[in-house]
Design a protein around this motif. Structure first.
Motif, mmCIF file in Angstrom:
data_model
loop_
_atom_site.group_PDB
_atom_site.id
_atom_site.type_symbol
_atom_site.label_atom_id
_atom_site.label_comp_id
_atom_site.label_asym_id
_atom_site.label_seq_id
_atom_site.Cartn_x
_atom_site.Cartn_y
_atom_site.Cartn_z
ATOM 1 N N SER A 7 0.841 -1.118 -0.230
ATOM 2 C CA SER A 7 -0.019 0.096 -0.015
ATOM 3 C C SER A 7 0.837 1.232 -0.144
ATOM 4 O O SER A 7 2.247 1.101 0.469
ATOM 5 C CB SER A 7 -0.890 0.125 1.308
ATOM 6 N N PHE A 8 0.365 2.380 -0.467
ATOM 7 C CA PHE A 8 1.140 3.770 -0.363
ATOM 8 C C PHE A 8 -0.024 4.622 0.094
ATOM 9 O O PHE A 8 -1.137 4.506 0.075
ATOM 10 C CB PHE A 8 1.341 4.160 -1.914
ATOM 11 N N ALA A 9 0.558 5.604 0.888
ATOM 12 C CA ALA A 9 -0.164 6.761 1.374
ATOM 13 C C ALA A 9 -0.541 7.600 0.295
ATOM 14 O O ALA A 9 0.468 7.965 -0.454
ATOM 15 C CB ALA A 9 0.645 7.568 2.532
ATOM 16 N N ASN A 10 -1.806 7.908 0.221
ATOM 17 C CA ASN A 10 -2.222 9.257 -0.948
ATOM 18 C C ASN A 10 -1.953 10.562 -0.332
ATOM 19 O O ASN A 10 -1.408 10.780 0.618
ATOM 20 C CB ASN A 10 -3.367 8.502 -1.618
ATOM 21 N N ALA A 70 -4.088 0.687 -1.580
ATOM 22 C CA ALA A 70 -3.541 -0.668 -1.921
ATOM 23 C C ALA A 70 -3.004 -0.731 -3.504
ATOM 24 O O ALA A 70 -3.920 -0.556 -4.426
ATOM 25 C CB ALA A 70 -4.275 -1.857 -1.677
ATOM 26 N N ALA A 71 -1.945 -1.078 -3.703
ATOM 27 C CA ALA A 71 -1.497 -1.331 -5.157
ATOM 28 C C ALA A 71 -1.399 -2.601 -5.385
ATOM 29 O O ALA A 71 -1.553 -3.125 -6.590
ATOM 30 C CB ALA A 71 -0.160 -0.638 -5.457
ATOM 31 N N LEU A 72 -1.147 -3.470 -4.468
ATOM 32 C CA LEU A 72 -1.101 -5.094 -4.498
ATOM 33 C C LEU A 72 -2.016 -5.597 -3.580
ATOM 34 O O LEU A 72 -1.872 -5.293 -2.494
ATOM 35 C CB LEU A 72 0.166 -5.490 -4.322
ATOM 36 N N GLY A 132 -0.927 -6.059 -17.679
ATOM 37 C CA GLY A 132 -2.101 -5.213 -17.307
ATOM 38 C C GLY A 132 -1.983 -3.783 -17.829
ATOM 39 O O GLY A 132 -0.673 -3.544 -18.162
ATOM 40 N N PRO A 133 -3.126 -3.160 -17.447
ATOM 41 C CA PRO A 133 -2.944 -1.744 -18.018
ATOM 42 C C PRO A 133 -2.253 -0.867 -17.018
ATOM 43 O O PRO A 133 -1.758 -1.438 -15.807
ATOM 44 C CB PRO A 133 -4.608 -1.404 -17.794
ATOM 45 N N SER A 134 -1.864 0.332 -17.374
ATOM 46 C CA SER A 134 -1.050 1.229 -16.419
ATOM 47 C C SER A 134 -1.686 1.417 -15.261
ATOM 48 O O SER A 134 -2.868 1.536 -14.975
ATOM 49 C CB SER A 134 -0.868 2.452 -17.369
ATOM 50 N N GLY A 135 -0.923 1.233 -14.107
ATOM 51 C CA GLY A 135 -1.404 1.429 -12.580
ATOM 52 C C GLY A 135 -1.990 0.096 -12.004
ATOM 53 O O GLY A 135 -2.418 0.112 -10.743
ATOM 54 N N CYS A 136 -1.806 -1.145 -12.783
ATOM 55 C CA CYS A 136 -2.582 -2.365 -12.081
ATOM 56 C C CYS A 136 -1.639 -2.838 -11.067
ATOM 57 O O CYS A 136 -1.925 -3.720 -10.476
ATOM 58 C CB CYS A 136 -2.828 -3.482 -13.148
ATOM 59 N N GLY A 137 -0.291 -2.305 -10.908
ATOM 60 C CA GLY A 137 0.493 -2.801 -9.670
ATOM 61 C C GLY A 137 1.596 -3.691 -10.408
ATOM 62 O O GLY A 137 2.310 -4.234 -9.641
ATOM 63 N N LYS A 138 1.898 -3.708 -11.603
ATOM 64 C CA LYS A 138 3.079 -4.391 -12.333
ATOM 65 C C LYS A 138 4.376 -4.150 -11.624
ATOM 66 O O LYS A 138 5.045 -5.085 -11.109
ATOM 67 C CB LYS A 138 3.110 -4.801 -13.831
ATOM 68 N N SER A 139 4.641 -2.847 -11.699
ATOM 69 C CA SER A 139 5.908 -2.452 -11.415
ATOM 70 C C SER A 139 6.044 -2.575 -9.864
ATOM 71 O O SER A 139 7.296 -2.875 -9.438
ATOM 72 C CB SER A 139 6.100 -1.044 -11.740
ATOM 73 N N THR A 140 5.002 -2.455 -9.192
ATOM 74 C CA THR A 140 5.052 -2.456 -7.689
ATOM 75 C C THR A 140 5.389 -4.085 -7.242
ATOM 76 O O THR A 140 6.102 -4.181 -6.520
ATOM 77 C CB THR A 140 3.705 -2.131 -7.182
ATOM 78 N N ALA A 141 4.865 -4.870 -8.062
ATOM 79 C CA ALA A 141 5.144 -6.259 -7.823
ATOM 80 C C ALA A 141 6.634 -6.581 -7.957
ATOM 81 O O ALA A 141 7.200 -7.324 -7.363
ATOM 82 C CB ALA A 141 4.060 -7.297 -8.620
ATOM 83 N N ASP A 196 11.474 -4.624 -16.513
ATOM 84 C CA ASP A 196 10.394 -3.706 -16.433
ATOM 85 C C ASP A 196 10.456 -3.017 -17.663
ATOM 86 O O ASP A 196 11.028 -2.016 -17.796
ATOM 87 C CB ASP A 196 10.534 -2.755 -15.025
ATOM 88 N N GLU A 197 9.397 -3.487 -18.415
ATOM 89 C CA GLU A 197 9.053 -2.929 -19.915
ATOM 90 C C GLU A 197 10.422 -2.406 -20.549
ATOM 91 O O GLU A 197 10.736 -1.249 -21.029
ATOM 92 C CB GLU A 197 8.311 -1.371 -19.543
ATOM 93 N N PRO A 198 11.305 -3.287 -20.708
ATOM 94 C CA PRO A 198 12.779 -2.952 -21.044
ATOM 95 C C PRO A 198 12.703 -2.635 -22.726
ATOM 96 O O PRO A 198 13.707 -2.022 -23.103
ATOM 97 C CB PRO A 198 13.549 -4.380 -21.076
HETATM 98 P P1 ATP Z 1 2.653 1.592 -15.367
HETATM 99 O O1 ATP Z 1 2.686 0.272 -16.262
HETATM 100 O O2 ATP Z 1 1.971 2.741 -15.457
HETATM 101 O O3 ATP Z 1 4.117 1.628 -14.752
HETATM 102 P P2 ATP Z 1 1.969 -0.466 -13.131
HETATM 103 O O4 ATP Z 1 1.080 -1.493 -13.377
HETATM 104 O O5 ATP Z 1 3.386 -0.688 -13.167
HETATM 105 O O6 ATP Z 1 1.690 0.913 -14.326
HETATM 106 P P3 ATP Z 1 2.535 0.320 -10.540
HETATM 107 O O7 ATP Z 1 3.499 1.570 -10.935
HETATM 108 O O8 ATP Z 1 2.893 -0.806 -9.858
HETATM 109 O O9 ATP Z 1 1.502 0.365 -11.889
HETATM 110 O O10 ATP Z 1 1.258 1.413 -9.774
HETATM 111 C C1 ATP Z 1 0.411 0.696 -8.944
HETATM 112 C C2 ATP Z 1 -0.534 1.720 -8.285
HETATM 113 O O11 ATP Z 1 0.360 2.074 -7.119
HETATM 114 C C3 ATP Z 1 -0.952 2.967 -9.067
HETATM 115 O O12 ATP Z 1 -2.036 3.453 -8.453
HETATM 116 C C4 ATP Z 1 0.107 4.174 -8.479
HETATM 117 O O13 ATP Z 1 -0.335 5.479 -8.495
HETATM 118 C C5 ATP Z 1 0.316 3.451 -6.978
HETATM 119 N N1 ATP Z 1 1.987 3.767 -6.824
HETATM 120 C C6 ATP Z 1 2.855 3.143 -7.266
HETATM 121 N N2 ATP Z 1 4.115 3.591 -6.701
HETATM 122 C C7 ATP Z 1 3.802 4.615 -5.699
HETATM 123 C C8 ATP Z 1 4.423 5.706 -4.720
HETATM 124 N N3 ATP Z 1 5.827 5.506 -4.767
HETATM 125 N N4 ATP Z 1 3.621 6.442 -4.050
HETATM 126 C C9 ATP Z 1 2.330 6.285 -4.390
HETATM 127 N N5 ATP Z 1 1.885 5.568 -5.024
HETATM 128 C C10 ATP Z 1 2.154 4.808 -5.864
#
Ligand code: ATP
Length: 360
Positions: free
Chosen positions: A16-19, A26-28, A45-54, A167-169
């Motif tokens: 989770s991240f603080a908004n 929750a991102a994951l 998955g689409p942008s923002g779905c949490g891939k990079s966070t994972a 990550d999206e290389p």
């Molecule tokens: P993209 O393809 O655009 O990179 P993604 O699927 O990799 O998207 P993430 O970057 O994992 O998505 O982000 C998932 C969610 O977590 C999004 O809603 C994003 O705004 C939020 N998020 C990611 N990193 C942070 C952060 N450092 N602080 C706050 N929120 C974050």
């Protein structure tokens, strides 16, 4: 640091991240995933779905807010990134601009205190694997984008990591190079007997490269399956839409008939394949534009349409048509003119029937 492993296991991983208001978002939301040695896994998955966070959670670049990550019998989410020792490749290459290709590749080994001749031997071997022999003494700026990304890959694999994270290389490369590099990355992966976890929002990339695809949406895994399964049998409407089932139309359930289901859409009887338990009369039918074919009137699963828009595509045409049950897209062989009436058909296997959106 382990160089090899049998299974990487993510168990109920939360992040989770603080908004801006200070609330936790929750991102994951409980990611479960088992990855075997040798596998090429795409997180799609689409942008923002949490891939990079994972990916960052696996690498150790971000702490988990819940759950565990295990490499065989070792819990690794408690370890810092350097102790996990995973190789990482980023979209922007992240090479040192004033260091030669050879020094860039050897950098991680130098940090580990390895001797000079061993560093050089291994860095040269990694450059051979990515087919960059002859470029050792160049600076990154003297290389093309694709070559720079290969240096980044060599740098990631030279440390002999159990897992390579990407990550999206290919996002910064032009279309032709991107397609060449897909095959190149698959080839490099094949020579390693490690796991590769590859983040992308590009369905074609995931389909062409991965052994298994993890489709994500809003921090939740929607489907984990082979490319063919995800492409032909998306588990729910969200996955179907993402995988190019552009026509999603309401229909009424008439009768379940074994592996098939009879529905009516705008008064047209159609036989489709049910993809999930259908609990009410109202359902949705999902069809890829490419799965529609031109047919004779009276053919099973055929219906007449009015051609509203024609986009010429050489071998085929992309049509926006009005069917009795609504507007739909069709990619059909041959040439068409606007205003024409034609008959289209869809096979039972390629007409997928789902629960309506709100219930899925
Ligand atoms: P993209 O393809 O655009 O990179 P993604 O699927 O990799 O998207 P993430 O970057 O994992 O998505 O982000 C998932 C969610 O977590 C999004 O809603 C994003 O705004 C939020 N998020 C990611 N990193 C942070 C952060 N450092 N602080 C706050 N929120 C974050």
């Amino acid at each position: 640091m382990k160089h090899t492993f049998d299974r990487l296991r993510l168990s109920s991983v939360h992040r989770s991240f603080a908004n801006a208001e200070g609330e936790q978002v929750a991102a994951l939301k409980g990611l479960d995933l088992d990855i075997e040695r040798g596998e090429f896994i795409a997180l799609l998955g689409p942008s923002g779905c949490g891939k990079s966070t994972a990916l960052n959670c696996i690498a150790g670049l971000q702490p988990l807010t819940g759950g565990e990550i295990w490499l065989d019998d070792q819990r690794i989410d408690v370890l810092p990134p350097e102790k996990r020792g995973f190789g990482m490749v980023f979209q922007n290459y992240a090479l040192f601009p004033h260091m030669s290709v050879l020094d860039n590749v050897g950098f991680g080994l130098k940090m580990r205190g390895m001797g000079k001749s061993e560093i050089e031997r291994r860095a040269r071997a990694a450059l051979q694997l990515v087919q960059l022999v002859g470029h050792e003494s160049k600076l990154p700026g003297q290389l093309s984008g694709g070559q720079q990304q290969r240096v980044a890959i060599a740098r990631a694999i030279v440390i002999e990591p159990p897992v390579v994270l990407m990550d999206e290389p290919l996002s910064n490369l032009d279309t032709k190079l991107r397609i060449e590099m897909r095959a190149e990355i698959r080839r490099i992966h094949g020579g390693l007997d490690r796991a590769t976890i590859y983040v992308t929002h590009d369905q074609d990339e995931a389909l062409s490269m991965a052994d298994r695809i993890v489709v994500m949406r809003e921090g939740v895994v929607q489907q984990v399956a082979s490319p063919k399964e995800v492409y032909c049998r998306p588990k729910n409407l969200h996955v179907a839409r993402f995988m190019g089932y552009r026509n999603v139309l309401p229909c009424t359930l008439e009768r379940a008939a074994g592996e098939a289901v009879e529905v009516s859409a705008g008064g047209v009887p159609l036989v489709g394949t049910p993809m999930e338990a259908l609990e009410s009369k109202s359902a949705m039918i999902a069809i890829r534009p490419d799965d529609l074919v031109r047919a004779e009137a009276g053919t099973p699963n055929a219906f007449g349409v009015h051609v509203d828009v024609v986009e010429y595509g050489g071998r085929d045409s992309l049509l926006l048509v009005s069917a009795p049950f609504g507007k739909m897209w069709a990619r059909v062989e041959g040439e068409f003119v606007q205003g024409e009436r034609v008959t289209l058909a869809i096979s039972r296997e390629r007409a997928l029937v789902y629960r309506p959106e709100a219930a899925s």
